[in-house]
Design a protein around this motif. Structure first.
Motif, mmCIF file in Angstrom:
data_model
loop_
_atom_site.group_PDB
_atom_site.id
_atom_site.type_symbol
_atom_site.label_atom_id
_atom_site.label_comp_id
_atom_site.label_asym_id
_atom_site.label_seq_id
_atom_site.Cartn_x
_atom_site.Cartn_y
_atom_site.Cartn_z
ATOM 1 N N LYS A 20 0.831 -1.214 0.000
ATOM 2 C CA LYS A 20 0.000 0.000 0.000
ATOM 3 C C LYS A 20 0.858 1.254 0.000
ATOM 4 O O LYS A 20 0.351 2.368 -0.105
ATOM 5 N N ASN A 21 2.151 1.069 0.176
ATOM 6 C CA ASN A 21 3.089 2.201 0.163
ATOM 7 C C ASN A 21 2.716 3.271 1.181
ATOM 8 O O ASN A 21 2.767 4.467 0.896
ATOM 9 N N GLY A 67 7.971 -5.633 -16.985
ATOM 10 C CA GLY A 67 7.132 -5.511 -15.793
ATOM 11 C C GLY A 67 6.747 -6.879 -15.276
ATOM 12 O O GLY A 67 7.159 -7.902 -15.848
ATOM 13 N N PRO A 68 5.958 -6.931 -14.194
ATOM 14 C CA PRO A 68 5.570 -8.225 -13.630
ATOM 15 C C PRO A 68 4.459 -8.891 -14.436
ATOM 16 O O PRO A 68 3.923 -8.309 -15.381
ATOM 17 N N ALA A 82 5.716 -2.086 -8.236
ATOM 18 C CA ALA A 82 4.983 -0.820 -8.328
ATOM 19 C C ALA A 82 5.912 0.288 -8.807
ATOM 20 O O ALA A 82 5.534 1.123 -9.639
ATOM 21 N N TRP A 83 7.140 0.285 -8.305
ATOM 22 C CA TRP A 83 8.093 1.320 -8.715
ATOM 23 C C TRP A 83 8.355 1.244 -10.219
ATOM 24 O O TRP A 83 8.383 2.265 -10.912
ATOM 25 N N ALA A 102 13.537 5.448 -15.748
ATOM 26 C CA ALA A 102 14.523 5.242 -14.686
ATOM 27 C C ALA A 102 14.867 3.765 -14.565
ATOM 28 O O ALA A 102 16.016 3.394 -14.278
ATOM 29 N N LYS A 103 13.872 2.891 -14.806
ATOM 30 C CA LYS A 103 14.156 1.466 -14.728
ATOM 31 C C LYS A 103 15.139 1.048 -15.820
ATOM 32 O O LYS A 103 16.099 0.317 -15.553
#
Lengths: 383, 383
Positions: free
Chosen positions: A305-306, B132-133, B316-317, B324-325
């Motif tokens: 949930k950050n 991504g996931p 999430a990041w 940036a990734k």
């Protein structure tokens, strides 16, 4: 509201007349100060003593002040117990046999007389509050410097009790609502201990800034009366700790909208529940630990949930933000003056020339043993 | 180091030759993919099945890819169990009787063939990792789109295992060290689970960026060997959980200097201790909960030390920070290429055309039952 404001204004006028007289009576004389003192940290009823000493007329940049009202905050008691990180200075300057300190961090004073080099904008009769902690406010007279004081430029419409209590509770609420979650109009925040001094302040400041508040109070017999009272202050919802644990009930209340900010004065399960209720990217601000239990944070709330957990300490903030503090005090007092910010319930202990130690100890002991939702405060007689 | 690099370069050359051949062999044919699938959340050994299906030649913007290596991360297992917030898409597209999903979020692929409208910079033989996931990486072949992939422009000097494991563990360490506490050269950070994939990455990235690290590992019989190993990676100090609870020992290690950042993968008492150790204004970042216990935060650390607790979730990041990734992946792979970033220990399970479900389940079951400090990974045979 109007008749009440009139009364306050008239009271202010009377005070100013008295103050003007005092200016002449004390300029050439000594003030007789009575104070609570302690020489060692410990239980207040064991270590506090009543002490009298004389204060000479002011010289150079010294300002003689008379205390009008001094609140009894939980932090003051923790400080006497020695469990507070901010320690007072123990000094022989009070004329005690061993080094002593005066407790009390918050208070309202009236300027009595000024040394020759004091900034001429500071004049006898003006009101001022302490600019920072550790002044020692549980006394009737003291000597201060300009840097110790924030002058209240216009005291009209402000009661002594309101001015005396502005720098801890309402200020804590103001900062937590302003500086953490970037709340905008219509945004929700949630808080526990909503009936506390900070809690009631947050309700009102939230209302003034257009925020919606969910206010959690402990279950109690007269809950409906309290709920009504806090709603009248501006609380959007007032619920019990039990209701706050009911997820369906909470979803219904917020209509599924995300809560961005939670204010925690309780700790323990109550705080863990706030972490659960908070929405994505929310902030949980801890400013007290009334339950004396640490709270556990579910890793999932942090990771998925950050949510962010912070603490807030008005003493540290005030030291780093002098200008912002003065502006904040002006903001809050202007709301008071306009009748938009209501007093918290007080438990007043009168302090006059002959008040005994036993009487002064009563609100201090109450401050340790119970949390009544009423703020203990010494109100000094002008004698 | 040089002979090893030579070997890698030669291996790369061989791979490219093979890849060029494959480009022609598969452009007109179907790929036969074998994958693990699940149709319901549950214990992996109960819900996972082995499934085969055919992949047609790519058209339009479709890219056919061959998996080279796919790690087994704890999050993958949690996702199969249904306790992970990110859910895979269950689809009939794999030709299973009921809707199914392929587990696995991280992986390295080789481009096999491209549809006519695929960006011409993407060419057969190139390596790519998942952008991504939720792609479903526990399979041998798949169809992807450009948006699913981050192409690795220069794979020379990088082993398949290193490329396959770059986007979760090293990336998590990179972000936590970079984005939270504003660490500068010579600043301290502290972490528990220092022997984990993220832990070993943080040690090395910390060394590369000039940070000092205090690395906490669990007490164990062969502790001196492990301490030496992590110090060789660049850890400033390597200590046990028991040593980390000794305040005097900690003060001696840091020479009284304040620690600005703590990385927590454990939770429980270990995390609470990190909160105690952190200096004023420090940040405690939680990215895992290996102990399965929530941790309690002392209110005093929040209020009086002004520490901040956050969580970090690389999935999430990554979604919020695509550019940036890509830069981060380039940074880490360039360290790998220069021999400055060492592999974590792997537990390799080979996956070829005739590998049985039972064999594939072994590392998955190990991933649930123990934490060995070795990273499970499927390494697919090119058959």
């Amino acid at each position: 509201m109007l008749p009440f404001m009139h009364m306050l204004r008239r009271a202010g006028l009377v005070k100013r007349i008295l103050a003007t007289r005092r200016q002449y009576s004390s300029r050439f004389g000594y003030e007789h100060s009575r104070c609570l003192v302690f020489s060692n940290f410990g239980q207040p009823e064991k270590v506090l003593k009543l002490h009298s000493y004389s204060i000479p007329p002011p010289y150079d940049d010294i300002i003689n002040v008379r205390f009008i009202a001094s609140p009894i905050n939980p932090a003051d008691i923790n400080q006497i117990e020695g469990v507070y990180p901010e320690k007072p200075e123990f000094t022989l300057g009070l004329g005690t046999g061993e080094k002593s300190a005066v407790p009390g961090n918050e208070g309202l004073v009236e300027i009595v007389s000024c040394g020759s080099r004091v900034n001429p904008s500071i004049r006898p009769g003006q009101w001022a509050i302490m600019s920072g902690p550790n002044f020692g406010t549980w006394r009737t007279y003291a000597q201060a410097k300009e840097s110790n004081l924030i002058i209240i430029p216009d005291r009209e419409g402000i009661s002594p009790l309101q001015a005396a209590t502005v720098s801890v509770n309402p200020s804590t609420a103001y900062c937590m609502l302003k500086y953490f979650a970037g709340l905008g109009s219509g945004d929700y925040f949630i808080q526990n201990a909503a009936n506390s001094g900070v809690g009631r302040s947050a309700i009102q400041i939230g209302r003034l800034w257009g925020f919606k508040s969910i206010n959690i109070v402990r279950d109690r017999p007269d809950i409906d009366r309290l709920k009504e009272e806090l709603r009248l202050l501006g609380g959007t919802e007032v619920i019990t700790e039990t209701e706050a644990k009911d997820r369906r009930y909470m979803a219904k209340i917020t209509e599924g909208r995300s809560i961005k900010l939670a204010l925690n004065c309780v700790g323990g399960e109550s705080a863990t529940n706030l972490a659960r209720i908070l929405g994505h990217n929310g902030h949980l601000i801890t400013y007290g630990a009334m339950s004396k239990s640490p709270f556990s944070v579910p890793a999932s709330a942090l990771i998925f949930k950050n949510i962010h957990c912070h603490g807030f300490w008005i003493s540290a903030w005030s030291k780093r933000n002098e200008a912002a503090k003065s502006q904040m005090i002006r903001d809050i007092l202007s709301w008071v003056r306009d009748g938009e910010f209501t007093d918290i319930p007080y438990e007043i202990t009168k302090w006059s020339g002959d008040t005994e130690l036993e009487t002064l100890m009563e609100p201090v002991k109450r401050g340790i043993s119970e949390y009544s939702g009423r703020k203990g405060i010494f109100l000094m007689d002008e004698d």
